[in-house]
Design a protein around this motif. Structure first.
Motif: not given
Ligand code: 5RP
Length: 303
Positions: A52, A245, A250-251
């Protein structure tokens, strides 16, 4: 003279014939078949330990000038930079204001054209890939206006940037831009994100939607990072990041929700806990308050 290959029995120990060479996959969704340079650059942006990233977006000036909180990037934003996993910004700010000794990965804004006074989807590519290479960036980025007036042009901008990026080993992050009239629901975001991935973007930045966001991440074959958007109260912003999340993002790539916060450094740390450690929103908000109060006490002590 180099050592000749040996036929002595010790050879067996050197060659470990009984251990097949590992062919590990890659930690990032959809990136397994990319070349080494792409994977290495993606690994600078996304932490390989968590898969992430917490990106700090400060590219707003490219179409809206000195945005609130970004009036003096040298004074107010540079001190924040080391806390981010990656920085999204323009080459103008990079060259004029970011110390070259800073080793945080750069995601370079490469589209531009219209200001807030005009039709925003009327963008062109605004950076040559050679300059991105010269600046040693880890990714390039641009807006894609699905459903916008200049939709085809912005998609074509993206495919050209992806092609140039592939030649240089630099990944492209497509940003799904939402015009004033488009609804940010799951159906729209699925459409926009999937088009960006199908046409070659290695990762996509998009907005969170409260309903069915998990279908947006599931139907996109590359990582999605959540865009921040308009400034929200800190607990709401942390809750939005947490939900994104938990639903497969992924971030995050947040701007105003960090640099317009009362305590940007505290907010960065709280967001990082949510993203990398799955901290619950309330706990992250408590952490934010604690760090903010510590800073306030310290400033008072120092007069
Ligand atoms: C718009 C962009 C912006 O320029 C910027 O990155 C937005 O950041 P935030 O909305 O979190 O302030 O990419 O789509």
């Amino acid at each position: 003279m180099p050592e000749a290959d040996t036929t002595k029995p010790t050879k067996q120990k050197l060659y470990y014939e009984h251990i097949p060479q590992a062919t590990p996959g890659f930690f990032l969704k959809g990136a397994g078949s990319l070349d080494w340079g792409m994977k290495n650059r993606l690994s600078r942006i996304f932490n390989p330990a968590t898969g992430r990233t917490v990106m700090l977006a400060i590219d707003h000036g490219y179409f809206q000038g000195p945005t609130t909180g970004l009036e003096r990037i040298d004074l107010n934003i540079v001190p924040l930079m080391p806390m981010a996993d990656a920085l999204m910004l323009t080459r103008g700010i990079l060259r004029t204001t970011v110390p070259p000794a800073l080793t945080r990965p750069i995601v370079l804004r490469c589209s531009g054209g219209p200001s807030i006074l005009k039709e925003l989807s009327d963008e062109e590519l605004a950076v040559d890939i050679e300059d991105a290479i010269r600046l040693n960036v880890s990714a390039v980025t641009l807006q894609v206006f699905i459903g916008g007036e200049f939709e085809t042009r912005s998609v074509h901008n993206m495919t050209r940037l992806v092609d140039a990026g592939l030649r240089a080993g630099i990944p492209t992050m497509a940003v799904t831009a939402v015009g004033k009239t488009l609804t940010r629901d799951a159906k729209y975001l699925r459409l926009a994100c999937r088009i960006c991935a199908e046409l070659g973007a290695q990762f996509v930045k998009t907005y969170f939607c409260p309903e069915e966001f998990e279908t947006v991440t599931a139907s996109c074959p590359v990582p999605i990072v959540m865009a921040g958007g308009t400034k929200l109260p800190e607990l709401d912003a942390l809750t939005m990041a947490y939900n994104a999340i938990q639903q497969g993002a992924s971030g995050v790539d947040m701007g105003r929700n960090i640099f317009q916060s009362d305590a940007p450094k505290a907010m960065m740390q709280a967001v990082a806990k949510v993203v990398h450690e799955n901290m619950k929103p309330k706990a992250a908000f408590d952490l934010y308050e604690t760090l903010k109060n510590q800073k306030a006490k310290k400033s008072k002590r120092n007069g």
